[in-house]
Scaffold this motif. Sequence first.
Motif, PDB file in Angstrom:
ATOM      1  N   PRO A  26     106.954 -64.378  45.799  1.00 21.24           N
ATOM      2  CA  PRO A  26     108.252 -64.028  46.359  1.00 21.24           C
ATOM      3  C   PRO A  26     109.290 -65.135  46.158  1.00 21.24           C
ATOM      4  CG  PRO A  26     106.837 -64.855  48.099  1.00 21.24           C
ATOM      5  CD  PRO A  26     106.013 -64.824  46.856  1.00 21.24           C
ATOM      6  N   LEU A  27     110.532 -64.706  46.221  1.00 25.64           N
ATOM      7  CA  LEU A  27     111.645 -65.645  46.202  1.00 25.64           C
ATOM      8  C   LEU A  27     112.689 -65.109  47.172  1.00 25.64           C
ATOM      9  CD1 LEU A  27     113.193 -68.080  44.669  1.00 25.64           C
ATOM     10  CD2 LEU A  27     114.485 -66.214  43.675  1.00 25.64           C
ATOM     11  N   THR A  28     113.235 -66.002  47.964  1.00 25.53           N
ATOM     12  CA  THR A  28     114.324 -65.615  48.866  1.00 25.53           C
ATOM     13  C   THR A  28     115.518 -66.511  48.598  1.00 25.53           C
ATOM     14  OG1 THR A  28     112.773 -64.860  50.546  1.00 25.53           O
ATOM     15  CG2 THR A  28     115.006 -65.375  51.293  1.00 25.53           C
ATOM     16  N   VAL A  29     116.684 -65.910  48.516  1.00 23.40           N
ATOM     17  CA  VAL A  29     117.919 -66.681  48.347  1.00 23.40           C
ATOM     18  C   VAL A  29     118.925 -66.199  49.385  1.00 23.40           C
ATOM     19  CG1 VAL A  29     117.947 -67.541  45.966  1.00 23.40           C
ATOM     20  CG2 VAL A  29     118.376 -65.143  46.381  1.00 23.40           C
ATOM     21  N   ILE A  30     119.701 -67.132  49.904  1.00 21.12           N
ATOM     22  CA  ILE A  30     120.727 -66.753  50.879  1.00 21.12           C
ATOM     23  C   ILE A  30     122.076 -67.269  50.390  1.00 21.12           C
ATOM     24  CG2 ILE A  30     121.426 -66.761  53.315  1.00 21.12           C
ATOM     25  CD1 ILE A  30     118.573 -67.554  54.059  1.00 21.12           C
ATOM     26  N   TYR A  31     123.034 -66.345  50.337  1.00 22.01           N
ATOM     27  CA  TYR A  31     124.396 -66.681  49.911  1.00 22.01           C
ATOM     28  C   TYR A  31     125.302 -66.684  51.134  1.00 22.01           C
ATOM     29  CZ  TYR A  31     122.661 -65.695  45.226  1.00 22.01           C
ATOM     30  OH  TYR A  31     121.928 -65.712  44.071  1.00 22.01           O
ATOM     31  N   ASP A  32     126.266 -67.585  51.136  1.00 21.15           N
ATOM     32  CA  ASP A  32     127.218 -67.600  52.250  1.00 21.15           C
ATOM     33  C   ASP A  32     128.257 -66.489  52.049  1.00 21.15           C
ATOM     34  OD1 ASP A  32     129.153 -68.546  50.456  1.00 21.15           O
ATOM     35  OD2 ASP A  32     128.911 -70.637  51.063  1.00 21.15           O
ATOM     36  N   ALA A  33     129.187 -66.383  52.971  1.00 22.12           N
ATOM     37  CA  ALA A  33     130.155 -65.287  52.941  1.00 22.12           C
ATOM     38  C   ALA A  33     131.131 -65.399  51.770  1.00 22.12           C
ATOM     39  CB  ALA A  33     130.916 -65.230  54.262  1.00 22.12           C
ATOM     40  N   GLU A  34     131.088 -66.529  51.058  1.00 20.78           N
ATOM     41  CA  GLU A  34     131.929 -66.683  49.856  1.00 20.78           C
ATOM     42  C   GLU A  34     131.119 -66.409  48.583  1.00 20.78           C
ATOM     43  OE1 GLU A  34     132.628 -69.173  52.439  1.00 20.78           O
ATOM     44  OE2 GLU A  34     134.148 -67.639  52.831  1.00 20.78           O
ATOM     45  N   GLY A  35     129.865 -66.074  48.752  1.00 18.01           N
ATOM     46  CA  GLY A  35     129.030 -65.791  47.577  1.00 18.01           C
ATOM     47  C   GLY A  35     128.419 -67.025  46.930  1.00 18.01           C
ATOM     48  N   ASN A  36     128.416 -68.148  47.663  1.00 20.80           N
ATOM     49  CA  ASN A  36     127.769 -69.359  47.136  1.00 20.80           C
ATOM     50  C   ASN A  36     126.314 -69.400  47.596  1.00 20.80           C
ATOM     51  OD1 ASN A  36     130.219 -70.547  46.047  1.00 20.80           O
ATOM     52  ND2 ASN A  36     130.807 -70.838  48.186  1.00 20.80           N
ATOM     53  N   ARG A  37     125.439 -69.705  46.663  1.00 26.77           N
ATOM     54  CA  ARG A  37     124.024 -69.783  47.039  1.00 26.77           C
ATOM     55  C   ARG A  37     123.797 -71.017  47.899  1.00 26.77           C
ATOM     56  NH1 ARG A  37     120.696 -71.109  42.343  1.00 26.77           N
ATOM     57  NH2 ARG A  37     120.746 -73.177  43.216  1.00 26.77           N
ATOM     58  N   GLN A  38     123.294 -70.812  49.103  1.00 26.90           N
ATOM     59  CA  GLN A  38     123.089 -71.926  50.034  1.00 26.90           C
ATOM     60  C   GLN A  38     121.625 -72.209  50.302  1.00 26.90           C
ATOM     61  OE1 GLN A  38     125.339 -73.883  50.811  1.00 26.90           O
ATOM     62  NE2 GLN A  38     127.283 -72.798  50.683  1.00 26.90           N
ATOM     63  N   GLU A  39     120.780 -71.214  50.129  1.00 23.83           N
ATOM     64  CA  GLU A  39     119.337 -71.426  50.344  1.00 23.83           C
ATOM     65  C   GLU A  39     118.589 -70.836  49.160  1.00 23.83           C
ATOM     66  OE1 GLU A  39     117.360 -72.668  52.898  1.00 23.83           O
ATOM     67  OE2 GLU A  39     118.979 -73.327  54.221  1.00 23.83           O
ATOM     68  N   TYR A  40     117.648 -71.601  48.643  1.00 25.39           N
ATOM     69  CA  TYR A  40     116.797 -71.144  47.536  1.00 25.39           C
ATOM     70  C   TYR A  40     115.365 -71.418  47.975  1.00 25.39           C
ATOM     71  CZ  TYR A  40     114.601 -71.044  42.930  1.00 25.39           C
ATOM     72  OH  TYR A  40     113.773 -70.761  41.873  1.00 25.39           O
ATOM     73  N   ILE A  41     114.621 -70.356  48.253  1.00 22.81           N
ATOM     74  CA  ILE A  41     113.294 -70.502  48.852  1.00 22.81           C
ATOM     75  C   ILE A  41     112.245 -69.875  47.930  1.00 22.81           C
ATOM     76  CG2 ILE A  41     111.947 -70.100  50.968  1.00 22.81           C
ATOM     77  CD1 ILE A  41     114.742 -69.520  52.357  1.00 22.81           C
ATOM     78  N   PRO A  42     111.687 -70.664  46.990  1.00 21.91           N
ATOM     79  CA  PRO A  42     110.751 -70.089  46.008  1.00 21.91           C
ATOM     80  C   PRO A  42     109.307 -70.059  46.501  1.00 21.91           C
ATOM     81  CG  PRO A  42     111.250 -72.343  45.414  1.00 21.91           C
ATOM     82  CD  PRO A  42     111.943 -72.081  46.735  1.00 21.91           C
ATOM     83  N   GLU A  43     109.105 -69.650  47.728  1.00 16.68           N
ATOM     84  CA  GLU A  43     107.747 -69.605  48.284  1.00 16.68           C
ATOM     85  C   GLU A  43     107.727 -68.705  49.520  1.00 16.68           C
ATOM     86  OE1 GLU A  43     106.779 -73.567  49.580  1.00 16.68           O
ATOM     87  OE2 GLU A  43     108.861 -73.924  50.134  1.00 16.68           O
ATOM     88  N   THR A  44     106.541 -68.455  50.014  1.00 16.74           N
ATOM     89  CA  THR A  44     106.396 -67.630  51.214  1.00 16.74           C
ATOM     90  C   THR A  44     106.854 -68.419  52.432  1.00 16.74           C
ATOM     91  OG1 THR A  44     104.379 -66.889  50.173  1.00 16.74           O
ATOM     92  CG2 THR A  44     104.753 -66.130  52.397  1.00 16.74           C
TER      93      THR A  44
END
Lengths: 201, 176
Positions: free
Chosen positions: B142-160
């Motif tokens: 799995p991979l999880t990514v979180i973008y802020d309200a401006e569409g900038n990637r703020q979290e990159y989580i390449p694991e469970t």
Amino acid sequence: MLKRSGIVLSIIAVAVIAVLALTNKSETISASAPAKIKIENFTLTDIYDKKHSLSDYNDSKVILVLFIATQCPVSNAYNSRMVELYNNYKDKNVAIIGINSNKQEGVEECREHAEKNGFKFPVLKDENNVIADMFEASVTPEAYLLEPGTYKILYHGRIDDSRDKNNVESKDLENALNEVLAGKKVSVTQTKAFGCTIKRV
Amino acid sequence: MKLIFSLVIILFFFSGCSEENGKINSDVQSSYENRTIPVVDEVWLQNKINNRNGKILFINFWATWCVPCVEEFPDLVKIYNEYKDSDFEFLSVSVDLPSEIETKVKPFLKEQSAEFQVVVAEEKRSDKIINLINPEWNGAVPLTVIYDAEGNRQEYIPETKEYESFRNSIERVKSL
């Protein structure tokens, strides 16, 4: 005069920092250069307890290293294609090596899997994922074409563009292999695909 | 011929986008069997990342064949249920094959009582999708990514991760 130079240098420094900050912000869509992975000779034991070193294959035209798994459905979807690769290239002086780095897949399981699927190429067990770490391999299946002797990476990535054999349009690994064998420069040196994570220690 | 093919593909994705805004939300109410799970490419995903409307975007890449993905899924359902009424958008991107939508993806979503938006990544565009999310990503799920309200990637989580960790990441991005 010195004071003025100091102000100019400060302005330049601030501008450089601002540019760096902006560049960082757009990182998500920028294409980065492939990571510089340094492969060195290594020795691993295969599923029949025989030792293999990368240097054993220095006389081949090219070395294909495949990171594989026994339990990953994506890797397993490629089992028959791996056998075909071996059959098609074994007489062309291409060395093919399979490596299993998954911590939960033991030697016995790897042996059963290789025999069941008719793997004729050596399957090496990478205990403690030391070799996966050196290659920076993260998924299965993941292929590397190496230049014998220097172990320079000529191609890194997927075998082809579909898990479904009937849906393949781009045989990326074979294309790279054929280019190497023809003495040409590999045109596509890196590709990516979704796959199972290599389970590390 | 190539031009016609490209136009068909473009029309397909545009129809997918319009469907996404209207139909999928209403489908959540209906049965899992009838819900729409479109196959999307990197252009669709880029539009999703860009069109934030003041909401942060949580994207999880997964597959039914991926054991760690399946293991973390209940926590993702919990996260969605907790944040769905806030400035938060959840997108679940399955990397199963389109041919597996009916046979594997939908039954799994039903089993998990997952009501969030689910799309399937177009396999032929996997290279482009991976590079869009992060050129450093090798495609492992799995991979999880979180973008802020401006569409900038703020979290990159390449694991469970577990619920608490996802929650901390969301709260951090919300506080930016």
